[in-house]
Scaffold this active site. Structure first.
Site, PDB file in Angstrom:
ATOM      1  N   ASN A  70     -47.386  -8.515 -25.773  1.00 30.57           N
ATOM      2  CA  ASN A  70     -48.119  -9.701 -25.992  1.00 30.57           C
ATOM      3  C   ASN A  70     -49.726  -9.398 -26.842  1.00 30.57           C
ATOM      4  O   ASN A  70     -50.071  -8.551 -26.335  1.00 30.57           O
ATOM      5  CB  ASN A  70     -48.278 -10.624 -24.816  1.00 30.57           C
ATOM      6  CG  ASN A  70     -49.041 -11.553 -24.968  1.00 30.57           C
ATOM      7  OD1 ASN A  70     -50.126 -11.737 -24.364  1.00 30.57           O
ATOM      8  ND2 ASN A  70     -48.771 -12.326 -25.734  1.00 30.57           N
ATOM      9  N   ASN A 105     -50.263 -10.772 -16.930  1.00 35.78           N
ATOM     10  CA  ASN A 105     -49.591 -11.314 -18.134  1.00 35.78           C
ATOM     11  C   ASN A 105     -48.068 -11.642 -17.787  1.00 35.78           C
ATOM     12  O   ASN A 105     -47.382 -12.645 -18.019  1.00 35.78           O
ATOM     13  CB  ASN A 105     -49.671 -10.310 -19.237  1.00 35.78           C
ATOM     14  CG  ASN A 105     -50.655 -10.762 -20.335  1.00 35.78           C
ATOM     15  OD1 ASN A 105     -50.760 -10.201 -21.242  1.00 35.78           O
ATOM     16  ND2 ASN A 105     -51.560 -11.629 -20.133  1.00 35.78           N
ATOM     17  N   HIS A 113     -51.098 -19.265 -26.966  1.00 39.31           N
ATOM     18  CA  HIS A 113     -50.849 -17.812 -26.769  1.00 39.31           C
ATOM     19  C   HIS A 113     -49.914 -17.335 -25.970  1.00 39.31           C
ATOM     20  O   HIS A 113     -49.752 -16.109 -26.129  1.00 39.31           O
ATOM     21  CB  HIS A 113     -52.239 -17.193 -27.194  1.00 39.31           C
ATOM     22  CG  HIS A 113     -52.328 -15.693 -27.604  1.00 39.31           C
ATOM     23  ND1 HIS A 113     -51.852 -15.453 -28.809  1.00 39.31           N
ATOM     24  CD2 HIS A 113     -52.792 -14.739 -26.705  1.00 39.31           C
ATOM     25  CE1 HIS A 113     -51.996 -13.929 -29.031  1.00 39.31           C
ATOM     26  NE2 HIS A 113     -52.567 -13.631 -27.803  1.00 39.31           N
ATOM     27  N   TRP A 114     -49.730 -17.834 -24.815  1.00 36.97           N
ATOM     28  CA  TRP A 114     -49.134 -17.393 -23.703  1.00 36.97           C
ATOM     29  C   TRP A 114     -47.692 -18.109 -23.585  1.00 36.97           C
ATOM     30  O   TRP A 114     -47.455 -18.703 -22.768  1.00 36.97           O
ATOM     31  CB  TRP A 114     -49.936 -17.622 -22.314  1.00 36.97           C
ATOM     32  CG  TRP A 114     -51.219 -16.969 -22.206  1.00 36.97           C
ATOM     33  CD1 TRP A 114     -51.290 -15.802 -22.613  1.00 36.97           C
ATOM     34  CD2 TRP A 114     -52.010 -16.966 -21.235  1.00 36.97           C
ATOM     35  NE1 TRP A 114     -52.671 -15.110 -22.228  1.00 36.97           N
ATOM     36  CE2 TRP A 114     -53.019 -16.206 -21.223  1.00 36.97           C
ATOM     37  CE3 TRP A 114     -52.374 -18.315 -20.347  1.00 36.97           C
ATOM     38  CZ2 TRP A 114     -54.228 -16.005 -20.487  1.00 36.97           C
ATOM     39  CZ3 TRP A 114     -53.542 -18.203 -19.658  1.00 36.97           C
ATOM     40  CH2 TRP A 114     -54.545 -17.054 -19.904  1.00 36.97           C
ATOM     41  N   ARG A 144     -58.552 -14.626 -12.757  1.00 43.63           N
ATOM     42  CA  ARG A 144     -59.021 -14.222 -14.119  1.00 43.63           C
ATOM     43  C   ARG A 144     -60.486 -13.957 -14.205  1.00 43.63           C
ATOM     44  O   ARG A 144     -61.168 -12.879 -14.589  1.00 43.63           O
ATOM     45  CB  ARG A 144     -58.511 -14.994 -15.207  1.00 43.63           C
ATOM     46  CG  ARG A 144     -57.082 -14.790 -15.358  1.00 43.63           C
ATOM     47  CD  ARG A 144     -56.480 -13.454 -15.678  1.00 43.63           C
ATOM     48  NE  ARG A 144     -56.987 -13.211 -17.036  1.00 43.63           N
ATOM     49  CZ  ARG A 144     -56.260 -13.341 -18.259  1.00 43.63           C
ATOM     50  NH1 ARG A 144     -55.050 -13.786 -18.169  1.00 43.63           N
ATOM     51  NH2 ARG A 144     -56.715 -12.604 -19.302  1.00 43.63           N
ATOM     52  N   GLY A 201     -58.336  -9.305 -23.590  1.00 42.86           N
ATOM     53  CA  GLY A 201     -59.014 -10.381 -23.251  1.00 42.86           C
ATOM     54  C   GLY A 201     -59.664 -10.304 -21.819  1.00 42.86           C
ATOM     55  O   GLY A 201     -59.409  -9.134 -20.973  1.00 42.86           O
TER      56      GLY A 201
END
Length: 284
Positions: free
Chosen positions: A105, A45, A262-263, A184, A37
């Site tokens: 992950n 992460n 998703h996290w 990010r 990503g």
């Protein structure tokens, strides 16, 4: 102890490339593998989980080749998952670690699965958090919304597309604090990072680099104890994809998390950490 990006940073050379990893804690080794990503790294992460997990394990958070600050081959000549899996084994070899728990992950879950399948004696227990390549979507669109947004970013790496991808990662957009977004987006704008993710994904769609069997077709051969963690509202690897591996893996439990995308490690941080510690210390 307060763990920071700086005081946990370590380096190891594997295959002629310097790889960054973060080390914290003592005890049974636990390798943590990030997903793919925009602007991703091991610290992005899992940095927020080290304070708790390092009380129980020797945590090794790897920047996989080309991501974060890790080097990579100039040209990829095989599937990226295999490149990343080889890097995990290489890191363990360099650190003199015979066997480690693997926690992955998304893409990191695929790397952990491949590593355990190909090197069963080097992996102890596995935690697969919404793993890529392992689930099979039978109802929703393929690719998923999150993967489509990531592919849009790969084609047109703008701040707007990066932000769209980040929003698809979470159930509650309040999770995306201004600091997280800024960090990010800054990492995602690095030309080297953009090229690395574009090149990695190109290997996934290149028939020349296809594996003889996809990961999902090999799951019955994975004899390790596995804990799968999945956000109920995951828009990257939808929770329906958990049903196939939950049936195929011979020694696996599945746990889903409400109010979570998703996290899992971020949106349900405390529950994630409790689940990981209990499983790795006590098993299924």
């Amino acid at each position: 102890m307060t763990y920071t990006l700086e005081n946990t940073t370590r380096w190891v050379t594997v295959g002629g490339h310097k790889l960054r990893y973060h080390e914290a804690g003592a005890g049974a080794p636990l390798v943590l593998l990030h997903g793919s990503g925009a602007g991703v790294s091991g610290w992005a992460n899992f940095g927020g989980n080290l304070e708790v997990l390092a009380q129980h394990f020797r945590c090794l958070v790897l920047d996989q080749p080309g991501f974060g600050e890790s080097g990579r081959p100039e040209v990829y000549e095989q599937n990226y998952l295999r490149i990343a899996s080889d890097a995990v084994i290489g890191m363990l070899d360099e650190l003199g670690i015979e066997k480690a728990h693997l926690l992955g992950n998304s893409m990191g879950g695929a790397v952990a699965t491949m590593t355990a399948l190909d090197h069963p004696g080097r992996a102890d227990k596995l935690v697969l958090m919404a793993p890529g390549g392992v689930g099979v979507n039978i109802l929703g669109p393929e690719p998923s919304e999150g993967i489509r947004r990531l592919m849009q970013f790969n084609v047109d790496p703008t701040e707007q597309n990066a932000l769209g991808f980040l929003r698809s990662m979470v159930f509650n957009e309040a999770t995306l604090t201004p600091e997280l977004i800024e960090t990010r987006l800054q990492a995602a704008s690095d030309p080297k990072a953009i090229a690395a993710i574009q090149d990695a994904y190109a290997t996934f769609y290149n028939p020349k680099f296809a594996e003889p069997l996809p990961l999902w077709a090999r799951l019955k051969g994975l004899r390790h104890e596995v804990l799968m963690l999945w956000g109920r509202d995951d828009r990257v690897t939808p929770v329906e994809g958990a049903l196939f591996p939950a049936r195929q893996l011979p020694n696996a439990d599945l746990r889903t998390f409400a109010r979570c995308g998703h996290w899992v490690q971020i949106e349900r941080k405390d529950a994630f950490e409790r689940a990981v510690i209990d499983f790795l210390q006590h098993g299924l």
